[in-house]
Design a protein around this motif. Sequence first.
Motif, PDB file in Angstrom:
ATOM      1  N   HIS A  51       1.072  -0.942   0.129  1.00 31.25           N
ATOM      2  CA  HIS A  51       0.034  -0.034   0.625  1.00 31.25           C
ATOM      3  C   HIS A  51       1.052   1.344   0.078  1.00 31.25           C
ATOM      4  O   HIS A  51       1.795   0.904   0.136  1.00 31.25           O
ATOM      5  CB  HIS A  51      -0.674  -0.416   1.025  1.00 31.25           C
ATOM      6  CG  HIS A  51      -1.790  -1.128   1.242  1.00 31.25           C
ATOM      7  ND1 HIS A  51      -2.207  -1.694   2.546  1.00 31.25           N
ATOM      8  CD2 HIS A  51      -2.235  -2.230   0.124  1.00 31.25           C
ATOM      9  CE1 HIS A  51      -3.136  -1.930   2.178  1.00 31.25           C
ATOM     10  NE2 HIS A  51      -3.210  -3.215   0.610  1.00 31.25           N
ATOM     11  N   ASP A  77      -2.837   7.843  -0.899  1.00 35.29           N
ATOM     12  CA  ASP A  77      -3.718   7.718  -1.928  1.00 35.29           C
ATOM     13  C   ASP A  77      -2.887   9.031  -2.728  1.00 35.29           C
ATOM     14  O   ASP A  77      -3.174   9.174  -3.979  1.00 35.29           O
ATOM     15  CB  ASP A  77      -4.984   8.412  -1.417  1.00 35.29           C
ATOM     16  CG  ASP A  77      -5.193   9.267  -0.887  1.00 35.29           C
ATOM     17  OD1 ASP A  77      -4.264  10.259  -0.118  1.00 35.29           O
ATOM     18  OD2 ASP A  77      -6.325   9.309   0.430  1.00 35.29           O
ATOM     19  N   TYR A 129      -7.209  -5.463  -1.166  1.00 30.18           N
ATOM     20  CA  TYR A 129      -8.014  -4.604  -0.946  1.00 30.18           C
ATOM     21  C   TYR A 129      -8.182  -3.503  -1.880  1.00 30.18           C
ATOM     22  O   TYR A 129      -7.522  -3.596  -2.687  1.00 30.18           O
ATOM     23  CB  TYR A 129      -6.678  -3.905  -0.126  1.00 30.18           C
ATOM     24  CG  TYR A 129      -6.323  -3.333   1.245  1.00 30.18           C
ATOM     25  CD1 TYR A 129      -7.106  -3.952   2.860  1.00 30.18           C
ATOM     26  CD2 TYR A 129      -5.357  -5.262   2.171  1.00 30.18           C
ATOM     27  CE1 TYR A 129      -6.577  -4.557   4.044  1.00 30.18           C
ATOM     28  CE2 TYR A 129      -5.360  -6.566   3.105  1.00 30.18           C
ATOM     29  CZ  TYR A 129      -5.857  -5.309   4.462  1.00 30.18           C
ATOM     30  OH  TYR A 129      -5.470  -5.618   5.090  1.00 30.18           O
ATOM     31  N   SER A 146      -4.028   1.229  -2.414  1.00 23.73           N
ATOM     32  CA  SER A 146      -3.705  -0.172  -2.162  1.00 23.73           C
ATOM     33  C   SER A 146      -3.226  -1.170  -3.183  1.00 23.73           C
ATOM     34  O   SER A 146      -3.476  -0.929  -4.420  1.00 23.73           O
ATOM     35  CB  SER A 146      -5.285  -1.045  -1.608  1.00 23.73           C
ATOM     36  OG  SER A 146      -5.903  -0.605  -3.061  1.00 23.73           O
ATOM     37  N   GLU A 147      -3.026  -2.364  -3.414  1.00 19.57           N
ATOM     38  CA  GLU A 147      -2.072  -2.961  -3.498  1.00 19.57           C
ATOM     39  C   GLU A 147      -2.785  -3.884  -4.991  1.00 19.57           C
ATOM     40  O   GLU A 147      -2.677  -3.826  -6.389  1.00 19.57           O
ATOM     41  CB  GLU A 147      -2.200  -4.636  -3.299  1.00 19.57           C
ATOM     42  CG  GLU A 147      -2.869  -5.451  -3.223  1.00 19.57           C
ATOM     43  CD  GLU A 147      -3.637  -5.909  -2.509  1.00 19.57           C
ATOM     44  OE1 GLU A 147      -4.783  -5.682  -2.101  1.00 19.57           O
ATOM     45  OE2 GLU A 147      -3.953  -4.364  -1.031  1.00 19.57           O
ATOM     46  N   ARG A 148      -4.559  -3.519  -5.034  1.00 21.67           N
ATOM     47  CA  ARG A 148      -5.250  -4.252  -6.085  1.00 21.67           C
ATOM     48  C   ARG A 148      -5.641  -2.837  -7.268  1.00 21.67           C
ATOM     49  O   ARG A 148      -5.487  -2.997  -8.049  1.00 21.67           O
ATOM     50  CB  ARG A 148      -6.513  -4.900  -5.637  1.00 21.67           C
ATOM     51  CG  ARG A 148      -7.423  -4.457  -6.682  1.00 21.67           C
ATOM     52  CD  ARG A 148      -9.014  -5.082  -6.239  1.00 21.67           C
ATOM     53  NE  ARG A 148     -10.054  -5.882  -7.267  1.00 21.67           N
ATOM     54  CZ  ARG A 148     -11.067  -6.647  -6.780  1.00 21.67           C
ATOM     55  NH1 ARG A 148     -10.964  -7.410  -6.010  1.00 21.67           N
ATOM     56  NH2 ARG A 148     -11.291  -6.626  -7.812  1.00 21.67           N
ATOM     57  N   ASP A 149      -5.094  -1.894  -6.225  1.00 21.96           N
ATOM     58  CA  ASP A 149      -5.602  -0.491  -7.279  1.00 21.96           C
ATOM     59  C   ASP A 149      -4.563  -0.135  -7.908  1.00 21.96           C
ATOM     60  O   ASP A 149      -4.198   0.117  -8.855  1.00 21.96           O
ATOM     61  CB  ASP A 149      -5.861   0.027  -6.335  1.00 21.96           C
ATOM     62  CG  ASP A 149      -6.258   2.252  -7.140  1.00 21.96           C
ATOM     63  OD1 ASP A 149      -6.808   1.968  -7.790  1.00 21.96           O
ATOM     64  OD2 ASP A 149      -5.774   3.063  -6.390  1.00 21.96           O
TER      65      ASP A 149
END
Length: 328
Positions: A225, A228, A259, A264-267
Amino acid sequence: MTTSEGGGVVPALTAGDLVGAVPGLADTGIAVDVVNFRSRPGASLTFADLADLARSVHQAAADTSGIIITQGTDTLEETAYYLHLLHTGPQPIIVTGAMRNPTLAGPDGPANLLAATRVAASPHARDRGALVVMADEIHAADRVRKAHSVSTQAFTSPNGGPLGYVVEGEPRFLSHTAPRHAVPTPVRQPRVGLYTATLGDDATYLSATAAHFDGLVIAGFGVGHVPDTWVSTLTALAQQIPVVLASRIGAGPVLTSTYGFPGSERDLTERGLIPAGFLDPYKARILLHLTLAAGANAQETAAAFRAVAYPGEPWPWPQQPATNAPTA
């Protein structure tokens, strides 16, 4: 290292000096050919040094049962993984050093060198690539890391533990090694950066430094992470250069789909960042450097990280070791 006239210890001992100081080495019956390659502090080593070393290792490997590299421990884990990724032969490459220099009581260098010699000569070490031998522990190059600044037990393998131990002078392997992958010979020297996520960082310095790199590793919080405020910068960077996402923790994997908040890692992976799997940031930087040094494109670079993170995924190059590691 030994005492200097100006105070403190400096690299002044030859390879012959080191071998000559090992009690019991002659009793092993193992013939050791000594080569003085370079005398530099580990902190001053460069990728050019390692490229030269890899070439020397390749030239010498055919005439040996194994090769031992002694160096300062500051960058020992990075040297080991670099050599591991370029080595295709069955001969083990053993990297070792010392945490306590010869001017102190109980220096550990001779014992480490003796253990490294026994592992290098062992048939059970063949086809395992590069290994680190310290404090009678045998570590895989892709797992090991220096976890203490002064302890003689400084080297650990958080993900999986040591592969084995030297017990009563005999190397005993208890674990398997991961499938070996070989990166093609470097044809250039790219600039690869490493940037660590810290509380409150608004990406100002990230934006200023990233423009100077051919590739970048992000050491994110936790499972991968970042703040933002980094998202737009990393999105743009991932369209220009390979950006790899690792964890600053040094143990455990980067995730890919748990997440979903911005940063986040997915984002981040959906925005083009490449997950490093279980590789810590320092090893992720070595792999990224060597893939780019071999002339890899973005797809080949991403495929290399997938293959390392997920055994069974196809490796992007045909160059492979002749055999994989034996069972424990």
